[in-house]
Design an enzyme around this catalytic site. Structure first.
Site, short mmCIF file in Angstrom:
data_model
loop_
_atom_site.label_atom_id
_atom_site.label_comp_id
_atom_site.label_asym_id
_atom_site.label_seq_id
_atom_site.Cartn_x
_atom_site.Cartn_y
_atom_site.Cartn_z
N HIS A 130 16.04 14.81 29.67
CA HIS A 130 16.31 14.91 28.23
C HIS A 130 16.85 16.28 27.83
O HIS A 130 16.82 16.63 26.66
CB HIS A 130 15.03 14.57 27.44
CG HIS A 130 14.64 13.12 27.61
ND1 HIS A 130 13.37 12.65 27.36
CD2 HIS A 130 15.35 12.06 28.02
CE1 HIS A 130 13.34 11.35 27.59
NE2 HIS A 130 14.51 10.96 28.01
N CYS A 138 28.18 23.61 23.49
CA CYS A 138 29.18 23.22 22.48
C CYS A 138 28.98 21.75 22.12
O CYS A 138 28.84 20.89 23.00
CB CYS A 138 30.58 23.41 23.07
SG CYS A 138 31.88 22.76 22.02
P1 OAD Z 1 4.30 11.59 24.47
O1 OAD Z 1 3.83 12.49 23.40
O2 OAD Z 1 4.88 10.24 24.12
O3 OAD Z 1 3.11 11.29 25.50
C1 OAD Z 1 2.35 12.36 25.99
C2 OAD Z 1 1.40 11.77 27.02
O4 OAD Z 1 0.68 12.84 27.61
C3 OAD Z 1 0.37 10.82 26.41
O5 OAD Z 1 0.26 9.67 27.23
C4 OAD Z 1 -0.94 11.64 26.43
O6 OAD Z 1 -2.07 10.81 26.68
C5 OAD Z 1 -0.70 12.54 27.62
N1 OAD Z 1 -1.39 13.82 27.56
C6 OAD Z 1 -1.61 14.59 26.48
N2 OAD Z 1 -2.24 15.73 26.84
C7 OAD Z 1 -2.41 15.66 28.21
C8 OAD Z 1 -3.00 16.51 29.17
N3 OAD Z 1 -3.54 17.69 28.84
N4 OAD Z 1 -3.02 16.10 30.48
C9 OAD Z 1 -2.47 14.91 30.84
N5 OAD Z 1 -1.89 14.05 29.96
C10 OAD Z 1 -1.87 14.44 28.66
O7 OAD Z 1 5.38 12.40 25.31
P2 OAD Z 1 6.39 11.84 26.38
O8 OAD Z 1 5.80 10.69 27.14
O9 OAD Z 1 6.88 12.99 27.14
O10 OAD Z 1 12.40 11.93 24.15
O11 OAD Z 1 7.57 11.29 25.43
C11 OAD Z 1 8.74 10.80 26.06
C12 OAD Z 1 9.91 11.09 25.19
O12 OAD Z 1 9.67 10.64 23.83
C13 OAD Z 1 10.23 12.56 25.03
O13 OAD Z 1 10.91 13.09 26.12
C14 OAD Z 1 11.13 12.53 23.79
C15 OAD Z 1 10.35 11.56 22.93
O14 OAD Z 1 11.20 10.81 22.10
C16 OAD Z 1 13.54 12.66 23.84
O15 OAD Z 1 13.47 13.76 23.33
C17 OAD Z 1 14.81 11.97 24.17
ZN ZN Z 2 33.46 24.42 22.49
#
Ligand code: OAD
Ligand code: ZN
Length: 251
Positions: A130, A138
């Site tokens: 991501h 740019c």
């Molecule tokens: P989320 O916020 O959706 O999920 C975070 C996960 O980490 C959850 O399942 C929590 O239970 C877990 N968690 C929180 N604290 C933790 C810890 N200390 N140890 C282990 N696990 C823990 O974040 P992502 O799954 O990364 O996309 O979200 C995926 C995507 O959704 C992101 O990359 C972003 C967002 O839209 C884009 O920006 C394109």
């Molecule tokens: Zn440019």
């Protein structure tokens, strides 16, 4: 060396100590791929997306802050929001999970996170599905990009090469993932003996689809999360990444 048969045995494992079983499978594996989300960086003080639904995401309409339309409508608001996140990152340090992953030069790291905490924990060749928040690029993709000072990032500005607006080098809603990164990530997942899934809700595609790719390739899926989030996991370890990942990877 985990053979395919052993890998498949993992699917019928009813381990007494799941962590010990996961440790042994990881110790025997030739090819380990880590696949991480915001939970990996949570203990470094970086809000996760799901948590932040009550945090800064809730204050703003996520679509207005992380989409090409939102940027076109109010580039200053978007740049100010990313610079707010950059400031948080500049004060953050890698936690024990980043350090355990970064200390393993034999692992391939695929992350949904846009922070540079794995790199700062000496991980090499991190695949950022991501994008990377510490880089500006740019908006018209003339190819110009440059790293910014996270503690004092530039305000809204134009590309010095072509005059289009500069923007954070992250993937926004409606944008596709970087081709080469996606291709490399799917090949790594398909050939993994173990996919170590750390701190992701596994609900955002296509990134979350890498878990299925790895499982279909015969990998053992080991998940570390505060709650079971990946239905495809063979072993789901519940607890903070900062505590469990070092216990899984450190000798
Ligand atoms: P989320 O916020 O959706 O999920 C975070 C996960 O980490 C959850 O399942 C929590 O239970 C877990 N968690 C929180 N604290 C933790 C810890 N200390 N140890 C282990 N696990 C823990 O974040 P992502 O799954 O990364 O996309 O979200 C995926 C995507 O959704 C992101 O990359 C972003 C967002 O839209 C884009 O920006 C394109
Ligand atoms: Zn440019």
């Amino acid at each position: 060396m985990v053979t395919r048969a052993k890998r498949n045995n993992a699917t019928s494992l009813r381990p007494v100590d799941e962590l010990e079983t996961a440790r042994r499978i990881l110790a025997e594996a030739d090819s380990i791929v880590s696949f991480s989300g915001a939970g990996l960086s949570a203990e470094s003080g970086i809000p996760t997306f799901r948590e932040a639904q009550h945090g800064y995401w809730a204050k703003h309409d996520p679509y207005r802050l992380a989409s090409p339309d939102g940027f076109a409508a109010d580039p200053k608001l978007v740049v100010d929001w990313y610079n707010h996140r950059r400031n948080i990152l500049s004060a953050a340090v890698p936690n024990p999970a980043h350090r355990a992953l970064g200390g393993r030069s034999d692992l391939i790291h695929i992350t949904q996170n846009v922070d540079n905490l794995l790199e700062r924990a000496r991980a090499s060749a991190v695949l950022h599905l991501h994008g990377r928040i510490w880089i500006d690029r740019c908006n018209r993709s003339c190819g110009y990009e440059e790293a910014v000072d996270l503690a004092a990032p530039p305000d809204r500005r134009d590309c010095p090469r072509c005059g289009s607006p500069m923007r954070p080098a992250v993937v926004w809603f409606g944008e596709s993932l970087p081709d080469a990164v996606w291709r490399e990530s799917t090949v790594a997942a398909a050939n993994a003996d173990v996919l170590l899934v750390v701190g992701t809700s596994a609900v955002v595609y296509p990134a979350a689809g890498l878990i299925d790719v790895a499982r279909q390739g015969g990998a053992v899926i080991v998940e570390v999360n505060l709650e079971a989030a990946s239905p495809g996991a063979h072993i789901s370890l519940t607890g903070p990444a900062g505590e469990l990942v070092p216990r899984l990877l450190n000798p």
